[in-house]
Design a protein around this motif. Structure first.
Motif, PDB file in Angstrom:
ATOM      1  N   SER A 135       9.993   4.697   3.650  1.00  0.00           N
ATOM      2  CA  SER A 135       8.675   4.921   3.053  1.00  0.00           C
ATOM      3  C   SER A 135       7.783   5.654   4.056  1.00  0.00           C
ATOM      4  O   SER A 135       8.125   5.781   5.245  1.00  0.00           O
ATOM      5  CB  SER A 135       8.031   3.586   2.688  1.00  0.00           C
ATOM      6  N   GLY A 136       6.626   6.106   3.589  1.00  0.00           N
ATOM      7  CA  GLY A 136       5.700   6.795   4.483  1.00  0.00           C
ATOM      8  C   GLY A 136       5.259   5.918   5.639  1.00  0.00           C
ATOM      9  O   GLY A 136       5.182   6.365   6.790  1.00  0.00           O
ATOM     10  N   SER A 162      -3.374   9.749   7.738  1.00  0.00           N
ATOM     11  CA  SER A 162      -3.890  10.573   6.644  1.00  0.00           C
ATOM     12  C   SER A 162      -2.948  10.657   5.452  1.00  0.00           C
ATOM     13  O   SER A 162      -3.384  10.823   4.315  1.00  0.00           O
ATOM     14  CB  SER A 162      -4.208  11.986   7.142  1.00  0.00           C
ATOM     15  N   ASN A 163      -1.638  10.558   5.701  1.00  0.00           N
ATOM     16  CA  ASN A 163      -0.676  10.703   4.611  1.00  0.00           C
ATOM     17  C   ASN A 163      -0.331   9.384   3.920  1.00  0.00           C
ATOM     18  O   ASN A 163       0.530   9.355   3.040  1.00  0.00           O
ATOM     19  CB  ASN A 163       0.623  11.342   5.129  1.00  0.00           C
ATOM     20  N   LEU A 164      -0.989   8.289   4.314  1.00  0.00           N
ATOM     21  CA  LEU A 164      -0.675   6.978   3.756  1.00  0.00           C
ATOM     22  C   LEU A 164      -1.709   6.577   2.705  1.00  0.00           C
ATOM     23  O   LEU A 164      -2.867   6.992   2.770  1.00  0.00           O
ATOM     24  CB  LEU A 164      -0.648   5.929   4.871  1.00  0.00           C
ATOM     25  N   ASP A 165      -1.290   5.726   1.780  1.00  0.00           N
ATOM     26  CA  ASP A 165      -2.254   5.237   0.798  1.00  0.00           C
ATOM     27  C   ASP A 165      -3.165   4.187   1.446  1.00  0.00           C
ATOM     28  O   ASP A 165      -2.948   3.788   2.592  1.00  0.00           O
ATOM     29  CB  ASP A 165      -1.549   4.696  -0.441  1.00  0.00           C
ATOM     30  N   ALA A 166      -4.176   3.736   0.696  1.00  0.00           N
ATOM     31  CA  ALA A 166      -5.226   2.905   1.286  1.00  0.00           C
ATOM     32  C   ALA A 166      -4.678   1.614   1.886  1.00  0.00           C
ATOM     33  O   ALA A 166      -5.055   1.225   3.005  1.00  0.00           O
ATOM     34  CB  ALA A 166      -6.288   2.594   0.230  1.00  0.00           C
ATOM     35  N   ALA A 167      -3.790   0.928   1.175  1.00  0.00           N
ATOM     36  CA  ALA A 167      -3.254  -0.342   1.673  1.00  0.00           C
ATOM     37  C   ALA A 167      -2.430  -0.127   2.940  1.00  0.00           C
ATOM     38  O   ALA A 167      -2.546  -0.877   3.920  1.00  0.00           O
ATOM     39  CB  ALA A 167      -2.410  -1.018   0.595  1.00  0.00           C
ATOM     40  N   LEU A 168      -1.584   0.918   2.932  1.00  0.00           N
ATOM     41  CA  LEU A 168      -0.763   1.204   4.113  1.00  0.00           C
ATOM     42  C   LEU A 168      -1.624   1.631   5.295  1.00  0.00           C
ATOM     43  O   LEU A 168      -1.316   1.319   6.438  1.00  0.00           O
ATOM     44  CB  LEU A 168       0.262   2.294   3.794  1.00  0.00           C
ATOM     45  N   ARG A 169      -2.709   2.352   5.023  1.00  0.00           N
ATOM     46  CA  ARG A 169      -3.602   2.759   6.113  1.00  0.00           C
ATOM     47  C   ARG A 169      -4.155   1.539   6.823  1.00  0.00           C
ATOM     48  O   ARG A 169      -4.201   1.488   8.049  1.00  0.00           O
ATOM     49  CB  ARG A 169      -4.752   3.623   5.579  1.00  0.00           C
ATOM     50  N   ASP A 193     -12.080   9.792   9.565  1.00  0.00           N
ATOM     51  CA  ASP A 193     -12.462   8.574   8.860  1.00  0.00           C
ATOM     52  C   ASP A 193     -13.288   7.695   9.792  1.00  0.00           C
ATOM     53  O   ASP A 193     -12.761   7.100  10.739  1.00  0.00           O
ATOM     54  CB  ASP A 193     -11.194   7.842   8.412  1.00  0.00           C
TER      55      ASP A 193
END
Length: 332
Positions: A135-136, A162-169, A193
């Motif tokens: 996964s990313g 930057s390439n991850l969704d909000a939860a993964l970030r 951010d």
């Protein structure tokens, strides 16, 4: 010991002056975040530190040694990119060990460092997988692990989430913070951010148009911004700005108030017309207009407020910021 010193660093591409007289010290073990809008020069500055771009003038010193002409591989740095930059034909183990093999490290050292990094990043079960099978978030952890095994003097992160969704970030941000606590190595982290900057940094460097606007701890910058740009860049929702003559007379052109410093009051100085209400559960964001200026009030708890309502807001004592016509902060 100072991990990094930048002295009057300038960088130009032809006639375009990208970095202007940058001066900065990063202490050993410090987590420093470069933040600013797109095009402000933060990624270019990181590349100058890494040696991927030459300085036009000034000095870059790592661990007390001037490295202006030192190639990237000899600077004792490890860089984590936004794009992961993993080799697709190599599995996780070989992606992490490649640089160590090129350095001719012994098998014992390589195995020890890989074991250490995979334990920190919970990658033990993925060593035989290829990047396409991850996964990313897992790919980004491999990229971070590849940096860790090199035992660098300085970690450089270029917008790694930057390439991850909000939860993964959020999860990966916590992992990076925990890694910093474990490794005690200096880290420089580039992001646009401001939430990442506020939550990760020991020290934030705010950049605009190639210049340093302010350097300080997250709370120093939040509570004592030197100008309107810094005040408006840090904080979510952002600081409200409105004409200063709404509440005072004098040299101030602009009044700044953070959303959480506004409160409902029948005697409030700010008469507002509600445009929209965001019910967040624990908080309520009220977007309203004061004359022709849109503001946001962040109210604790739940409030039954409807669009179209006419409200009055007061400003918490000592929480007003005043700026002159050029955006410079006025004290008092």
């Amino acid at each position: 010991m100072t991990a990094l010193t930048l002295t009057n660093v300038n960088k130009s591409f032809g006639n375009v002056h990208v970095l202007r007289d940058i001066n900065l010290e990063v202490e050993d073990g410090e987590f420093v975040v470069f933040v600013g809008p797109s095009g402000c020069g933060k990624s270019t500055l990181l590349r100058v530190i890494a040696g991927l771009e030459d300085v036009s003038s000034g000095e870059v010193s790592i661990g007390g040694e001037i490295v202006n002409t030192t190639p990237p591989s000899k600077r004792g740095i490890a860089m984590v990119f936004q794009s992961y930059a993993l080799y697709p034909h190599l599995n996780v183990r070989n992606n992490m060990t490649l640089a160590l093999k090129q350095e001719k490290q012994s098998k014992q050292v390589i195995d020890q460092r890989v074991a250490e990094a995979t334990r920190m990043l919970n990658l033990e079960d993925y060593l035989d997988r290829y990047p396409s099978e991850l996964s990313g978030g897992q790919r980004q952890r491999v990229a971070i692990g590849r940096a860790i095994v090199r035992h660098p003097k300085l970690f450089l992160f270029d917008e790694p989430l930057s390439n991850l969704d909000a939860a993964l970030r959020m999860n990966t941000r916590l992992e990076i913070a925990n890694l910093h606590q474990q490794l005690k190595t200096s880290m420089i982290y580039v992001t646009h951010d401001q939430s990442e900057a506020m939550t990760l940094a020991d020290k934030i460097v705010v950049l605009r148009a190639g210049r340093v606007e302010q350097i300080g701890s997250p709370m120093e910058l939040y509570n004592n911004p030197v100008n309107q740009f810094v005040a408006g860049f840090l904080g979510s929702p952002a600081m409200n700005f409105m004409p200063a003559n709404l509440v005072s007379e004098g040299d101030a052109r602009t009044l700044g108030v953070r959303p959480e410093d506004l409160f409902l009051s029948d005697q409030g100085q700010l008469k507002a017309s509600v445009q929209h209400v965001e019910q967040l559960g624990g908080d309520t964001n009220v977007i309203a207009k004061v004359q022709d200026q849109q503001i946001t009030a962040r109210l604790f708890g739940q409030h039954e407020i409807k669009p179209g309502a006419e409200l009055s807001f007061g400003i918490a004592e000592g929480k007003s910021f005043y700026f002159d016509k050029d955006g410079a902060r006025l004290r008092g």
